[in-house]
Design a protein around this motif. Structure first.
Motif, PDB file in Angstrom:
ATOM      1  N   ALA A 199      -5.102  13.529  -1.938  1.00 34.97           N
ATOM      2  CA  ALA A 199      -5.060  12.900  -0.560  1.00 34.97           C
ATOM      3  C   ALA A 199      -5.594  11.270  -0.684  1.00 34.97           C
ATOM      4  O   ALA A 199      -4.641  10.429  -0.100  1.00 34.97           O
ATOM      5  N   ALA A 200      -6.433  11.000  -1.589  1.00 32.24           N
ATOM      6  CA  ALA A 200      -6.911   9.593  -1.766  1.00 32.24           C
ATOM      7  C   ALA A 200      -5.423   8.578  -2.284  1.00 32.24           C
ATOM      8  O   ALA A 200      -5.358   7.478  -2.018  1.00 32.24           O
ATOM      9  N   ASN A 201      -4.946   9.414  -3.382  1.00 34.90           N
ATOM     10  CA  ASN A 201      -3.508   8.586  -3.915  1.00 34.90           C
ATOM     11  C   ASN A 201      -2.681   8.464  -2.755  1.00 34.90           C
ATOM     12  O   ASN A 201      -1.762   7.469  -2.785  1.00 34.90           O
ATOM     13  N   LEU A 202      -2.135   9.646  -2.017  1.00 32.50           N
ATOM     14  CA  LEU A 202      -1.321   9.517  -0.999  1.00 32.50           C
ATOM     15  C   LEU A 202      -1.626   8.334   0.247  1.00 32.50           C
ATOM     16  O   LEU A 202      -0.672   7.870   0.548  1.00 32.50           O
ATOM     17  N   ALA A 203      -2.930   8.290   0.437  1.00 33.85           N
ATOM     18  CA  ALA A 203      -3.573   7.309   1.358  1.00 33.85           C
ATOM     19  C   ALA A 203      -3.201   5.862   0.793  1.00 33.85           C
ATOM     20  O   ALA A 203      -2.891   4.854   1.554  1.00 33.85           O
ATOM     21  N   GLU A 204      -3.510   5.716  -0.428  1.00 33.70           N
ATOM     22  CA  GLU A 204      -3.390   4.562  -1.151  1.00 33.70           C
ATOM     23  C   GLU A 204      -1.760   3.940  -1.238  1.00 33.70           C
ATOM     24  O   GLU A 204      -1.422   2.659  -0.914  1.00 33.70           O
ATOM     25  N   GLU A 205      -0.927   5.129  -1.768  1.00 33.48           N
ATOM     26  CA  GLU A 205       0.546   4.787  -1.637  1.00 33.48           C
ATOM     27  C   GLU A 205       1.147   4.356  -0.168  1.00 33.48           C
ATOM     28  O   GLU A 205       1.997   3.497  -0.180  1.00 33.48           O
TER      29      GLU A 205
END
Length: 195
Positions: free
Chosen positions: A134-140
């Motif tokens: 979820a953190a990676n998706l938010a960053e992307e």
């Protein structure tokens, strides 16, 4: 209580196998059902039957422990303990059955606890993985949003330049037409004045 090593047909190796399965006395052996006894490695149907018969005979033959001086006749009881040898043996068998059952329950409870801990650890690891994803998706998403804004800005600037260019062309065209029109109108005036 009679140790299993003293039973006929039980050698050191078999005694070790029985002890590993919680059977240390003849009473423990009698407390265990024959089907469960057969599940123990190195014990088949015949051996299980013979072991139980030997244990039963040994318990019956066992001499009672020395009774205290105030012990009544065999028909009574002292301190809540049966005085009769058969009753004592039966009580010992019941106690052994209770111990074996308690050990089995404890083993099941321990297995359930270990399974629950394993499941909880897996769930915790899965949750941590989901959190990282979820953190990676938010960053992307944030990066994509910034790129989209920059691209929109560039497109808008390019469109503005194109509009200015078109306006300049139109103005130049219009300015180029005006002298031609002025020249035509002056020619018309000259023709009128001549006529």
């Amino acid at each position: 209580m009679i140790p299993v090593q003293k039973l006929r047909g039980v050698g050191p190796a078999l005694a070790k196998v029985l002890a590993a399965n919680g059977i240390r006395t003849a009473e423990d052996l009698l407390a265990l059902e024959e089907t469960r006894l057969r599940e123990i490695p190195a014990i088949g149907a015949n051996r299980a039957k013979n072991l139980r018969a030997t244990a039963k005979a040994a318990v019956k033959e066992a001499k009672p422990e020395a009774a205290p001086a105030d012990a009544p006749t065999e028909q009574g009881a002292v301190n809540g303990k049966p005085a009769n040898r058969i009753e004592a043996a039966e009580k010992a068998v019941q106690d052994a059955k209770a111990r074996v059952e308690m050990k089995a329950r404890l083993a099941r409870a321990e297995a359930a606890r270990v399974a629950a801990e394993t499941k909880a650890a897996k769930a915790k690891a899965k949750a941590a993985k989901a959190k990282r994803k979820a953190a990676n998706l938010a960053e992307e998403f944030a990066e994509a949003k910034i790129k989209a804004k920059l691209k929109a800005k560039k497109v808008k600037a390019k469109a503005k330049k194109a509009i200015e260019k078109e306006k300049a062309k139109a103005k130049a065209i219009l300015e180029g037409i005006k002298p031609v029109e002025q020249e035509k109108s002056s020619r018309k005036k000259k023709k009128k004045s001549k006529s």
